[in-house]
Design a protein around this motif. Sequence first.
Motif, PDB file in Angstrom:
ATOM      1  N   THR A  34       0.827  -1.199   0.000  1.00  0.00           N
ATOM      2  CA  THR A  34       0.000   0.000   0.000  1.00  0.00           C
ATOM      3  C   THR A  34       0.866   1.256   0.000  1.00  0.00           C
ATOM      4  O   THR A  34       1.936   1.283   0.612  1.00  0.00           O
ATOM      5  N   SER A  35       0.388   2.264  -0.708  1.00  0.00           N
ATOM      6  CA  SER A  35       1.091   3.539  -0.795  1.00  0.00           C
ATOM      7  C   SER A  35       2.592   3.300  -0.994  1.00  0.00           C
ATOM      8  O   SER A  35       3.424   3.694  -0.160  1.00  0.00           O
ATOM      9  N   ALA A  36       2.881   2.652  -2.094  1.00  0.00           N
ATOM     10  CA  ALA A  36       4.265   2.244  -2.355  1.00  0.00           C
ATOM     11  C   ALA A  36       5.197   3.442  -2.500  1.00  0.00           C
ATOM     12  O   ALA A  36       4.811   4.491  -3.042  1.00  0.00           O
ATOM     13  N   HIS A  37       6.408   3.283  -2.013  1.00  0.00           N
ATOM     14  CA  HIS A  37       7.444   4.297  -2.146  1.00  0.00           C
ATOM     15  C   HIS A  37       8.682   3.657  -2.744  1.00  0.00           C
ATOM     16  O   HIS A  37       8.817   2.418  -2.726  1.00  0.00           O
ATOM     17  N   PRO A  38       9.594   4.454  -3.253  1.00  0.00           N
ATOM     18  CA  PRO A  38      10.795   3.883  -3.900  1.00  0.00           C
ATOM     19  C   PRO A  38      11.547   2.883  -3.036  1.00  0.00           C
ATOM     20  O   PRO A  38      12.095   1.906  -3.555  1.00  0.00           O
ATOM     21  N   GLU A  39      11.531   3.066  -1.728  1.00  0.00           N
ATOM     22  CA  GLU A  39      12.250   2.122  -0.862  1.00  0.00           C
ATOM     23  C   GLU A  39      11.581   0.747  -0.786  1.00  0.00           C
ATOM     24  O   GLU A  39      12.156  -0.203  -0.269  1.00  0.00           O
ATOM     25  N   ASP A  40      10.337   0.680  -1.304  1.00  0.00           N
ATOM     26  CA  ASP A  40       9.648  -0.614  -1.364  1.00  0.00           C
ATOM     27  C   ASP A  40      10.054  -1.415  -2.599  1.00  0.00           C
ATOM     28  O   ASP A  40       9.676  -2.588  -2.728  1.00  0.00           O
ATOM     29  N   SER A  41      10.797  -0.783  -3.485  1.00  0.00           N
ATOM     30  CA  SER A  41      11.265  -1.486  -4.681  1.00  0.00           C
ATOM     31  C   SER A  41      12.121  -2.667  -4.261  1.00  0.00           C
ATOM     32  O   SER A  41      13.076  -2.525  -3.499  1.00  0.00           O
ATOM     33  N   SER A  42      11.748  -3.819  -4.771  1.00  0.00           N
ATOM     34  CA  SER A  42      12.444  -5.029  -4.350  1.00  0.00           C
ATOM     35  C   SER A  42      11.894  -6.203  -5.151  1.00  0.00           C
ATOM     36  O   SER A  42      10.967  -6.051  -5.942  1.00  0.00           O
ATOM     37  N   PHE A  43      12.468  -7.370  -4.920  1.00  0.00           N
ATOM     38  CA  PHE A  43      11.960  -8.609  -5.495  1.00  0.00           C
ATOM     39  C   PHE A  43      11.160  -9.314  -4.403  1.00  0.00           C
ATOM     40  O   PHE A  43      11.681  -9.558  -3.313  1.00  0.00           O
ATOM     41  N   TYR A  44       9.903  -9.596  -4.691  1.00  0.00           N
ATOM     42  CA  TYR A  44       9.031 -10.259  -3.724  1.00  0.00           C
ATOM     43  C   TYR A  44       8.737 -11.664  -4.248  1.00  0.00           C
ATOM     44  O   TYR A  44       8.387 -11.850  -5.404  1.00  0.00           O
ATOM     45  N   ILE A  45       8.860 -12.644  -3.357  1.00  0.00           N
ATOM     46  CA  ILE A  45       8.654 -14.020  -3.789  1.00  0.00           C
ATOM     47  C   ILE A  45       7.797 -14.753  -2.752  1.00  0.00           C
ATOM     48  O   ILE A  45       7.932 -14.509  -1.555  1.00  0.00           O
ATOM     49  N   CYS A  46       6.904 -15.584  -3.241  1.00  0.00           N
ATOM     50  CA  CYS A  46       6.037 -16.320  -2.338  1.00  0.00           C
ATOM     51  C   CYS A  46       6.384 -17.805  -2.386  1.00  0.00           C
ATOM     52  O   CYS A  46       7.069 -18.266  -3.307  1.00  0.00           O
ATOM     53  N   SER A  47       5.923 -18.519  -1.400  1.00  0.00           N
ATOM     54  CA  SER A  47       6.078 -19.965  -1.399  1.00  0.00           C
ATOM     55  C   SER A  47       4.845 -20.582  -0.749  1.00  0.00           C
ATOM     56  O   SER A  47       4.120 -19.914  -0.006  1.00  0.00           O
ATOM     57  N   ALA A  48       4.613 -21.844  -1.044  1.00  0.00           N
ATOM     58  CA  ALA A  48       3.451 -22.538  -0.507  1.00  0.00           C
ATOM     59  C   ALA A  48       3.856 -23.937  -0.086  1.00  0.00           C
ATOM     60  O   ALA A  48       4.709 -24.566  -0.724  1.00  0.00           O
ATOM     61  N   ILE A  49       3.233 -24.395   0.982  1.00  0.00           N
ATOM     62  CA  ILE A  49       3.508 -25.734   1.480  1.00  0.00           C
ATOM     63  C   ILE A  49       2.516 -26.712   0.876  1.00  0.00           C
ATOM     64  O   ILE A  49       1.305 -26.514   0.963  1.00  0.00           O
ATOM     65  N   ARG A  50       3.040 -27.749   0.280  1.00  0.00           N
ATOM     66  CA  ARG A  50       2.185 -28.826  -0.217  1.00  0.00           C
ATOM     67  C   ARG A  50       2.338 -30.022   0.720  1.00  0.00           C
ATOM     68  O   ARG A  50       3.430 -30.554   0.896  1.00  0.00           O
ATOM     69  N   GLN A  51       1.205 -30.400   1.313  1.00  0.00           N
ATOM     70  CA  GLN A  51       1.219 -31.508   2.259  1.00  0.00           C
ATOM     71  C   GLN A  51       1.147 -32.820   1.505  1.00  0.00           C
ATOM     72  O   GLN A  51       0.273 -33.021   0.677  1.00  0.00           O
ATOM     73  N   GLY A  52       2.094 -33.718   1.803  1.00  0.00           N
ATOM     74  CA  GLY A  52       2.059 -35.045   1.209  1.00  0.00           C
ATOM     75  C   GLY A  52       1.705 -36.062   2.272  1.00  0.00           C
ATOM     76  O   GLY A  52       1.481 -35.726   3.432  1.00  0.00           O
ATOM     77  N   ARG A  53       1.662 -37.328   1.861  1.00  0.00           N
ATOM     78  CA  ARG A  53       1.322 -38.378   2.818  1.00  0.00           C
ATOM     79  C   ARG A  53       2.384 -38.500   3.894  1.00  0.00           C
ATOM     80  O   ARG A  53       2.095 -38.686   5.064  1.00  0.00           O
ATOM     81  N   ALA A  54       3.630 -38.433   3.483  1.00  0.00           N
ATOM     82  CA  ALA A  54       4.723 -38.670   4.434  1.00  0.00           C
ATOM     83  C   ALA A  54       5.436 -37.394   4.857  1.00  0.00           C
ATOM     84  O   ALA A  54       6.091 -37.361   5.894  1.00  0.00           O
ATOM     85  N   ASN A  55       5.311 -36.382   4.060  1.00  0.00           N
ATOM     86  CA  ASN A  55       6.050 -35.161   4.393  1.00  0.00           C
ATOM     87  C   ASN A  55       5.377 -33.968   3.736  1.00  0.00           C
ATOM     88  O   ASN A  55       4.331 -34.088   3.093  1.00  0.00           O
ATOM     89  N   GLU A  56       5.973 -32.840   3.916  1.00  0.00           N
ATOM     90  CA  GLU A  56       5.478 -31.633   3.260  1.00  0.00           C
ATOM     91  C   GLU A  56       6.629 -31.009   2.490  1.00  0.00           C
ATOM     92  O   GLU A  56       7.797 -31.101   2.899  1.00  0.00           O
ATOM     93  N   LYS A  57       6.297 -30.407   1.376  1.00  0.00           N
ATOM     94  CA  LYS A  57       7.313 -29.773   0.538  1.00  0.00           C
ATOM     95  C   LYS A  57       6.961 -28.315   0.321  1.00  0.00           C
ATOM     96  O   LYS A  57       5.794 -27.937   0.295  1.00  0.00           O
ATOM     97  N   LEU A  58       7.986 -27.527   0.142  1.00  0.00           N
ATOM     98  CA  LEU A  58       7.817 -26.100  -0.064  1.00  0.00           C
ATOM     99  C   LEU A  58       8.118 -25.774  -1.515  1.00  0.00           C
ATOM    100  O   LEU A  58       9.163 -26.161  -2.043  1.00  0.00           O
ATOM    101  N   PHE A  59       7.207 -25.081  -2.153  1.00  0.00           N
ATOM    102  CA  PHE A  59       7.408 -24.678  -3.539  1.00  0.00           C
ATOM    103  C   PHE A  59       7.333 -23.162  -3.636  1.00  0.00           C
ATOM    104  O   PHE A  59       6.502 -22.528  -2.996  1.00  0.00           O
ATOM    105  N   PHE A  60       8.189 -22.606  -4.467  1.00  0.00           N
ATOM    106  CA  PHE A  60       8.270 -21.159  -4.613  1.00  0.00           C
ATOM    107  C   PHE A  60       7.630 -20.692  -5.909  1.00  0.00           C
ATOM    108  O   PHE A  60       7.637 -21.397  -6.926  1.00  0.00           O
ATOM    109  N   GLY A  61       7.103 -19.487  -5.852  1.00  0.00           N
ATOM    110  CA  GLY A  61       6.681 -18.824  -7.069  1.00  0.00           C
ATOM    111  C   GLY A  61       7.893 -18.262  -7.785  1.00  0.00           C
ATOM    112  O   GLY A  61       9.019 -18.355  -7.293  1.00  0.00           O
ATOM    113  N   SER A  62       7.669 -17.663  -8.933  1.00  0.00           N
ATOM    114  CA  SER A  62       8.768 -17.153  -9.749  1.00  0.00           C
ATOM    115  C   SER A  62       9.155 -15.730  -9.390  1.00  0.00           C
ATOM    116  O   SER A  62      10.080 -15.176  -9.969  1.00  0.00           O
ATOM    117  N   GLY A  63       8.454 -15.147  -8.429  1.00  0.00           N
ATOM    118  CA  GLY A  63       8.849 -13.833  -7.948  1.00  0.00           C
ATOM    119  C   GLY A  63       8.242 -12.681  -8.716  1.00  0.00           C
ATOM    120  O   GLY A  63       7.787 -12.824  -9.855  1.00  0.00           O
TER     121      GLY A  63
END
Lengths: 116, 117
Positions: B82-111
């Motif tokens: 919100t109300s972005a300013h030049p100091e907010d310029s950056s690379f933002y990346i998300c990730s999500a946890i996928r739950q499996g039967r035996a474990n969970e894995k983390l996958f990232f978006g492309s940013g």
Amino acid sequence: AQKITQTQPGMFVQEKEAVTLDCTYDTSDPSYGLFWYKQPSSGEMIFLIYQGSYDQQNATEGRYSLNFQKARKSANLVISASQLGDSAMYFCAMREGTTGYSTLTFGKGTMLLVSP
Amino acid sequence: GAVVSQHPSWVICKSGTSVKIECRSLDFQATTMFWYRQFPKQSLMLMATSNEGSKATYEQGVEKDKFLINHASLTLSTLTVTSAHPEDSSFYICSAIRQGRANEKLFFGSGTQLSVL
């Protein structure tokens, strides 16, 4: 104190040679996991390999292997037979305890450049 | 193929405007997603944990009112600067946890590369 230390800002390797990327970690938790991710210039983080603190053997995934030395708290990534497509940033990361990925901490990364 | 989609991949905006970044899990339900910020040649810094159906958990030093996170469905989390300013310029990346039967894995978006003018 830094939890993950990658001392090599950049590494150069010739195609088809092996390269080792260093990673040391700091934790007092007996249960932890160590990860290596590759980040190409496109930005996405690609999972490469995982080593659990209780794993008896070093992890291997294709051309990637993890040289896990628990007493020294090091988890170096070894890439065998480097390829041009391996050029990227490489991040070592650690997850402590059983609190899930919210505790995943990344190192500062190592830029790997593979030359023909 | 990608299992976590992040959009847009880059955005340029004027100072004072708001920017929304979407993170979608493509073939799984993700009750937990994470948002990171990465400065050039630096590491990923966790900003917040996005929990489906509840408020996000922010890391120390991250302004909640500045970086609004909404996780209204099991496949979508959004980050609004919100109300972005030049100091907010950056690379933002998300990730999500996928739950499996035996474990969970983390996958990232492309940013998302955000540039605030």
